[in-house]
Design an enzyme around this catalytic site. Structure first.
Site, PDB file in Angstrom:
ATOM      1  NE  ARG A 187       6.196  -2.552   5.218  1.00 16.49           N
ATOM      2  CZ  ARG A 187       6.731  -2.297   4.020  1.00 16.49           C
ATOM      3  NH1 ARG A 187       6.566  -3.159   3.041  1.00 16.49           N
ATOM      4  NH2 ARG A 187       7.416  -1.202   3.806  1.00 16.49           N
ATOM      5  CD  GLU A 211      -3.094   1.090   2.096  1.00 12.51           C
ATOM      6  OE1 GLU A 211      -3.757   2.109   2.324  1.00 12.51           O
ATOM      7  OE2 GLU A 211      -3.349  -0.021   2.605  1.00 12.51           O
TER       8      GLU A 211
END
Length: 300
Positions: free
Chosen positions: A133, A96
């Site tokens: 992440r 995103e």
């Protein structure tokens, strides 16, 4: 360089294939599915919708602008991942930030991996990708784990296999969700670390949690100092150790023996018994003659 051009050309060719209604691919059994699924394809940004399962809620604007500048200069190096919803309609699975930054610089197409996935698979992929992440805050990671438990019914053992983390690590993140919401926000905003949160969670009273949190922030306490503060608090609320009660049965026997000693020695005998059953016997005497009398009684 030639390889890169060939790869991009292939992506554009497959993109044209996807826009042909006669080649609408909905499953791996459809014609040309093997040419599309798992390949990098240039997709129109307008054909991609945001993933409703996205666990990330905070996007740092400065970081986003830096990424946008990089994309403007070098292009989008790492493709996003999408799943096909309908004809020329896709839903983002991961990437995103990259998609947002691409829109900021005015890109009309982006390279994307195409997947065929149901809602559960899409959620798992989005959550696992985000958990791995490095720029997620601890609360976002904890919420991602919790969603895998609540919505996919994964156990901690199964999550450990999926995300490559120890079960104890997952448990430590999940425990953060027991903190007062104010403290969770403090972790997300970087006022305190996960280490601070792990120390505070050992206190059940959320009012006390909040008070300690405010002290950490105002006094800039380290994790070690916070652990000491929590330990001192826990020590302060421990009930005082109860005094050892007298052993009732032992004391009753001592009273009987006291009467027998008094009759035997002809003098008032004092018997004291502690709670643990230990004690002493005191035999008084009033003169040398009385002392010698007692000695003779003892010697028989």
């Amino acid at each position: 360089m030639a390889k890169a051009i060939k790869k991009q050309a292939l992506g554009r060719g497959l993109s044209a294939l996807l826009k042909d209604p006669e080649n609408d691919i909905q499953s791996m059994n459809d014609k040309n599915a093997d040419k599309v699924v798992g390949n990098i394809i240039e997709l129109d940004i307008d054909a991609i919708e945001i993933n409703p399962f996205q666990p990330r809620t905070n996007f740092n604007e400065d970081s986003l602008q830096e990424l946008a500048s990089s994309i403007k200069e070098l292009g989008l190096i790492q493709p996003i991942t999408v799943r096909k919803l309908d004809f020329n309609k896709y839903q983002l699975i991961s990437g995103e930030r990259r998609l947002r930054a691409s829109k900021l610089v005015g890109l009309t197409t982006v390279p994307a991996y195409i997947r065929i996935a149901n809602d559960n698979e899409s959620l798992i992929m989005a959550l696992v990708e985000n958990i791995q992440r490095h720029d997620l805050d601890p609360i976002e990671i904890a919420l991602s784990y919790q969603r895998l438990i609540d919505e996919i019914q994964l156990t901690q053992e199964q999550m450990s296999d999926r995300v490559g983390k120890k079960r104890s690590t997952i448990a430590n993140y999940l425990r953060l969700l027991k903190l007062d919401p104010i403290i969770q926000t403090g972790i997300r905003d970087g006022f305190i670390s996960m280490g601070h949160g792990r120390a505070i969670i050992n206190i059940e009273d959320q009012d006390v949690q909040t008070a300690i949190y405010q002290k950490i922030v105002s006094q800039n306490l380290s994790v070690r100092e916070t652990e000491t503060l929590v330990k001192n608090y826990q020590e302060s609320i421990k009930p005082a150790p109860a005094k050892a009660a007298k052993n009732a049965s032992t004391f009753a026997i001592a009273e009987d023996q006291k009467k027998a000693f008094t009759n035997f020695f002809g003098s008032k005998i004092d018997v004291k018994v502690a709670g643990n059953g230990k004690g002493k016997i005191t035999i008084p005497f009033h003169s040398e003659e009385d002392f010698n009398r007692i000695i003779k009684l003892i010697q028989g």
